[in-house]
Design an enzyme around this catalytic site. Sequence first.
Site, PDB file in Angstrom:
ATOM      1  CB  CYS A 139      -0.941   0.011   1.205  1.00 26.76           C
ATOM      2  SG  CYS A 139      -2.150  -1.328   1.231  1.00 26.76           S
ATOM      3  CG  HIS A 178      -1.223   3.035   4.966  1.00 20.04           C
ATOM      4  ND1 HIS A 178      -1.233   1.782   4.398  1.00 20.04           N
ATOM      5  CD2 HIS A 178      -0.457   2.922   6.080  1.00 20.04           C
ATOM      6  CE1 HIS A 178      -0.526   0.943   5.133  1.00 20.04           C
ATOM      7  NE2 HIS A 178      -0.041   1.617   6.163  1.00 20.04           N
TER       8      HIS A 178
END
Length: 490
Positions: A80, A143
């Site tokens: 990610c 994130h």
Amino acid sequence: MKLELNLLLLSALIATALTASPLEDPGARRPPNILVILADDLGIGDVGCYGNDTIRTPNLDRLAAGGVKLTHHLAAAAVCTPSRAALITGRYPARYGLTCDKRMEIPIIPHTSSNVALPLDEVTLATALRAANYTTAIVGKWHLGMHCSLFGLSCPGPLLYGFQTFYGIPVTLFFQFGESHPFWKFPISDTKYQALVATWLLCVVSVFLARKRFSWSLSASILLLLLTDAIFFLVWFFVTHVGPNKGTPWGVSPWLHVKSNSLIMRQDKLVESPIQLEGLSQRLAAESRKFLEAHAKDDAPFFLFHSLAHVHAPMFTAPHMKGVSKHGRYGDNVEEMDESIGVLLDSLKEFGLEDNTIVYFTSDHGAAIHTKDPHGQRSGGHNGRFKGGKVQGSSEGGIRVAGIYRWPRHLAAGRVVDTPTSLLDLLPTVLDLAGLPPVQELVPQAATKELDGRSIADLLLEGDKTPPRERLLIHHCAQDIRAVRLTRGK
């Protein structure tokens, strides 16, 4: 003479009226809006328009039917954080050390104490569009580091990277978010807890024996007992909350996972903890719909980054989406994700934004093909005919992703492009399509930042008829180059 003068004035008035004619595309009065929709862990084989005929994705299918579908679209990483960093900067994450290797140099746990983040001097798509007078917002998963202050009193995160508003998840989702993890946990039937009790009793007995042997005072004995209890508590806390737990990555307890990471932020403040997973997809979609409605009539264009929570584990669905697919909880998640994309597309149409909004959809990387939930049920997707998946380095299944651009009346509906393209291309492509200057002209600090992405506007506008240009795409594992992809030009 007077008649000729009147005719001349009339002609001038007609010409002026025609110049400001309502027949001209109203959207041409300002640069186009930008809507980026990013899925999490979605496999290219999970989507109907990419060949799946058992999971229903009607909204993604109509997005592809109305726009350009990229069949050789590549993520910059198979996990990610680095992939998302590449998406919004147009630069390989290895350039600024935001990689995933044996040291786990990505923000994981807890978010308030992690120093790992996208460097503040990196220029993002939001930074560039802010410089071009766009209103910018992010809804959903971030994130990329939160830069929290002492004790997490303020966590600006995306607000430091060109986004004016943020509502969403500061880190990512974990299996532990879907379960209850009380602080107090002491199952005496477990042998390790029995050993703790035995150790404590041995310490207490040792203190009393030592008091008789060395003639300690009562106060000294009590102090030693308190010290013993403190040590016991620390050992207990390590065993139950910090030490390695089965099913929990990186040796962090479920309790700490929930308390540190199961959060929703608005701007830089906490508004929900733990996250109520059921209905999360609908709440994020409603937040983006509100943004679209609020800015539909603005003079300035907008950039909305809708970063989906689906289809990252844990698998969660609203009641009306449970059991609707042929592929268990994972299939339900994909179809719920598609439902929320439908809310965004319908909102664009409802608020008169559809014709002048560039929509881009992709996934941060391929599906997590080996993931299982704590109950042993498979929680990963399908990467089609490509080998490998999430976290599997430069395997094709980990980096080959869906990619769709739509801009009505500008990009041909139903076009398919097979030329290799990358998530790195988003920033220069959007600026090019919107008729804006290159990022180096918009943001002075970008002058020293070499872009690895390139504008694919010509491919989107002309398709594979465009003569191919030579291009080299590099695929890293941590800082190491593990694969390259060469497109030969003419």
